[in-house]
Design a protein around this motif. Structure first.
Motif, PDB file in Angstrom:
ATOM      1  N   ARG A 127     -11.987  36.722 -11.608  1.00  0.00           N
ATOM      2  CA  ARG A 127     -12.245  36.543 -12.981  1.00  0.00           C
ATOM      3  C   ARG A 127     -13.040  37.806 -13.838  1.00  0.00           C
ATOM      4  O   ARG A 127     -12.492  38.299 -14.566  1.00  0.00           O
ATOM      5  N   THR A 167     -14.923  34.386  -8.798  1.00  0.00           N
ATOM      6  CA  THR A 167     -13.444  34.219  -8.459  1.00  0.00           C
ATOM      7  C   THR A 167     -13.019  32.924  -9.576  1.00  0.00           C
ATOM      8  O   THR A 167     -13.524  32.237 -10.085  1.00  0.00           O
ATOM      9  N   SER A 209     -14.693  20.715  -6.670  1.00  0.00           N
ATOM     10  CA  SER A 209     -14.284  19.454  -7.548  1.00  0.00           C
ATOM     11  C   SER A 209     -13.187  18.933  -6.818  1.00  0.00           C
ATOM     12  O   SER A 209     -12.498  19.721  -6.010  1.00  0.00           O
ATOM     13  N   ARG A 232     -17.586  19.106 -11.536  1.00  0.00           N
ATOM     14  CA  ARG A 232     -17.749  19.925 -10.310  1.00  0.00           C
ATOM     15  C   ARG A 232     -19.268  19.974 -10.103  1.00  0.00           C
ATOM     16  O   ARG A 232     -19.908  19.787 -10.781  1.00  0.00           O
TER      17      ARG A 232
HETATM   18  P1  ADP Z   1     -20.048  28.229 -15.631  1.00  0.00           P
HETATM   19  O1  ADP Z   1     -19.972  28.914 -16.924  1.00  0.00           O
HETATM   20  O2  ADP Z   1     -20.331  26.576 -15.813  1.00  0.00           O
HETATM   21  O3  ADP Z   1     -20.973  28.974 -14.494  1.00  0.00           O
HETATM   22  P2  ADP Z   1     -17.409  29.514 -15.056  1.00  0.00           P
HETATM   23  O4  ADP Z   1     -16.227  29.235 -15.932  1.00  0.00           O
HETATM   24  O5  ADP Z   1     -18.191  30.786 -15.079  1.00  0.00           O
HETATM   25  O6  ADP Z   1     -18.494  28.245 -15.301  1.00  0.00           O
HETATM   26  O7  ADP Z   1     -17.026  29.233 -13.599  1.00  0.00           O
HETATM   27  C1  ADP Z   1     -18.150  29.004 -12.504  1.00  0.00           C
HETATM   28  C2  ADP Z   1     -17.104  29.217 -11.222  1.00  0.00           C
HETATM   29  O8  ADP Z   1     -16.677  27.817 -10.973  1.00  0.00           O
HETATM   30  C3  ADP Z   1     -16.009  29.931 -11.051  1.00  0.00           C
HETATM   31  O9  ADP Z   1     -16.149  30.658  -9.661  1.00  0.00           O
HETATM   32  C4  ADP Z   1     -14.913  29.041 -11.177  1.00  0.00           C
HETATM   33  O10 ADP Z   1     -13.706  29.425 -10.359  1.00  0.00           O
HETATM   34  C5  ADP Z   1     -15.402  27.856 -10.641  1.00  0.00           C
HETATM   35  N1  ADP Z   1     -14.677  26.713 -11.194  1.00  0.00           N
HETATM   36  C6  ADP Z   1     -14.336  26.478 -12.548  1.00  0.00           C
HETATM   37  N2  ADP Z   1     -13.738  25.291 -12.610  1.00  0.00           N
HETATM   38  C7  ADP Z   1     -13.725  24.688 -11.234  1.00  0.00           C
HETATM   39  C8  ADP Z   1     -13.491  23.372 -11.230  1.00  0.00           C
HETATM   40  N3  ADP Z   1     -13.049  22.319 -11.570  1.00  0.00           N
HETATM   41  N4  ADP Z   1     -13.671  23.031  -9.628  1.00  0.00           N
HETATM   42  C9  ADP Z   1     -14.283  23.864  -8.739  1.00  0.00           C
HETATM   43  N5  ADP Z   1     -14.577  25.143  -9.236  1.00  0.00           N
HETATM   44  C10 ADP Z   1     -14.389  25.387 -10.508  1.00  0.00           C
END
Ligand code: ADP
Ligand code: MG
Ligand code: ZN
Length: 494
Positions: A127, A167, A209, A232
């Protein structure tokens, strides 16, 4: 995922990573302090990295260049302009009460990394990857984080340049995560921006998750809304590939068990306890709004528009592996082994040029890496002895010693006792016996063993082997058995 959701076999695992890697620079990201490990705590500090009033950050060009190189290697977009933000929170390892990081204009966005796992190629989306400063480190005395008598703070690490690589949630198993991390380290080391042997140079936060298997599309992707809705957990404090694999396997089982027992999986942050091999609840998951991100006014926007073109990157492991297969006729397996670190690949190419590719592949991929692996040593441990190893290959290439002696005696003593190849050959008397001596031994063996000679003439297969053994005995094992066989036949037929 709701508590009364499906049977666990109807669930699919979704994992995404936030990987923090320390970039190898001489000085810290916003000040001139050294990043070398110091003997004394707080030795490598100054008003900037201690967060003293009035101290101003200046960005380290080397750290930005490293980040751009990473961006190129993962095929990311690099914007015209990138900016820094403050992430506000209190923790004793963070003396300013905020961390300088990046927010809405990271230096890299939308990249990807390809890797192999179980013989299959996989690609995981990246990402974003942004620059930030490492906090200091805490030493808990007399116990762990929750049982220590007291805690010491060391700011030597504060301000070490970090890249946080986030990622997409594209991983479907803990195995894949381990293979991805190994590949990521390979690429970073090729770029010369990362040192995996440095303590704590790679730290992983792993998100996991479980979703309904039906929600995974045929091409393996999962809808954004489903990802968003899934509860998650984020596991922190993972510092190795193996740790990531174990923590995620544990977490997957823990969540499945909860669901089987009809309990909901809480959205929370958990801590990986390496020694106990378990994840423990730390806190409910913090949200972005908790950090009150705002622009770092002490650092102007950084124009990196033309850096991507200006900065070159070396040939990366995948490209090099393919070239090794095509150019040297190596198998994929041998080429993979030889390109897993830049150091090994460079060394192989030196030896291949000096002698020949097959010999180089045998000696570097099989003999050297095999013996190192057996001793739990890394190539870096012998990097300053490549000349000696090349000399050993030369001794074999020029027929001065047998391959067997080179492998079983010389290389092993080189690694165990630290001596050079010529010394060992000399001391152990391994120099191939000269032609004359072998000839004499052949004649003597024939003379002394008339029965075996008669058997040979009667067509008995074992007789020649017996005679070869006699000659080998007389020459102390230093003759080449193939040559001896040949000489004996000539002598017996002639
Ligand atoms: P946050 O802002 O809560 O840290 P992000 O969108 O920045 O969330 O994502 C953080 C990480 O969580 C990333 O590596 C993303 O790939 C992962 N992620 C997002 N959704 C899920 C999910 N449903 N299950 C597992 N990992 C996830
Ligand atoms: Mg995040
Ligand atoms: Zn400093």
């Amino acid at each position: 995922m709701t508590a009364q959701a499906a049977e666990t076999e109807d669930l699919a695992t979704v994992i995404g990573l936030e990987v923090h890697v320390q970039l190898e620079t001489d000085t810290k990201i916003f000040c001139g302090c050294s990043t070398e490990p110091a003997e004394e705590p707080n030795a490598n500090t100054c008003p900037v990295c201690l967060g003293l009033p009035g101290a101003l950050p200046v960005v380290n060009e080397g750290a930005v260049e490293a980040a751009v190189r990473v961006g190129k290697a993962i095929d990311a977009d690099i914007p015209e302009e990138t900016t820094f933000h403050r992430k506000n929170y209190y923790y004793p390892d963070l003396p300013k009460n905020f961390q300088i990081t990046q927010y809405d204009a990271p230096i890299c966005a939308d990249g990807e990394l390809e890797f192999s796992v179980g013989g299959e190629r996989r690609t995981v989306g990246i990402r974003r990857a942004h620059l930030e400063e490492d906090p200091g480190s805490l030493q808990h005395k007399g116990g762990s984080i929750d049982t220590a008598d007291y805690t010491l703070v060391d700011y030597n690490r504060a301000g070490t340049p970090l890249m946080e690589i986030v990622t997409r949630p594209d991983f479907r198993s803990a195995d894949e995560v381990r293979a991805f991390l190994a590949k990521l380290e390979e690429v970073l080391e090729y770029l010369g921006v990362f040192d995996s042997s440095r303590d704590g140079s790679l730290r992983v936060d792993a998100n996991l998750s479980l979703v309904d298997a039906d929600d995974v599309a045929a091409d393996g992707t999962v809808d954004e809304a489903v990802l968003e809705a899934a509860n998650r957990t984020e596991v922190k404090n993972i510092s190795s590939h193996r740790g990531a694999e174990k923590a995620l396997a544990y977490e997957e089982t823990r969540q499945k068990n909860a669901i089987e027992r009809g309990r909901a999986v809480e959205q929370e942050t958990r801590h990986w306890d390496e020694s106990k091999g378990v994840t423990l609840s730390m806190r409910s998951k913090e949200e972005e709004k908790d950090y009150r991100y705002f622009r770092e006014a002490d650092l102007p926007p950084l124009r990196v528009a033309d850096w991507r073109e200006r900065l070159a990157i070396p040939e990366l492991p995948d490209a090099r592996r393919e070239r090794f297969q095509a150019e040297y006729g190596l198998s994929e397996e041998a080429a993979s082994k030889l390109t897993s670190t830049k150091q090994v690949a460079d060394f192989f190419e030196d030896v291949a040029e000096a002698f020949d590719p097959d010999l180089a592949a045998t000696w570097v991929a099989d003999e050297l890496l095999g013996e190192l692996n057996y001793r739990d040593m890394a190539v870096t441990d012998v990097a300053d002895r490549f000349d000696e190893i090349e000399r050993l290959v030369e001794l074999v290439a020029t027929d001065e010693i047998t391959a067997k002696n080179a492998r079983e005696t010389v290389l092993r003593s080189m690694l165990d006792d630290g001596e050079g190849p010529d010394e060992i050959v000399e001391e152990a008397g391994l120099g191939k016996t000269s032609g004359d001596e072998v000839q004499q031994a052949v004649e003597a063996a024939i003379e002394e063993n008339p029965d075996a000679v008669a058997d040979y003439h009667d067509g008995e297969d074992g007789a020649i082997n017996f005679l070869v053994g006699q000659v080998m005995g007389k020459t102390g094992g230093s003759a080449d058995p193939g040559d001896v066989n040949q000489l004996l036949r000539e002598e017996l037929e002639g």
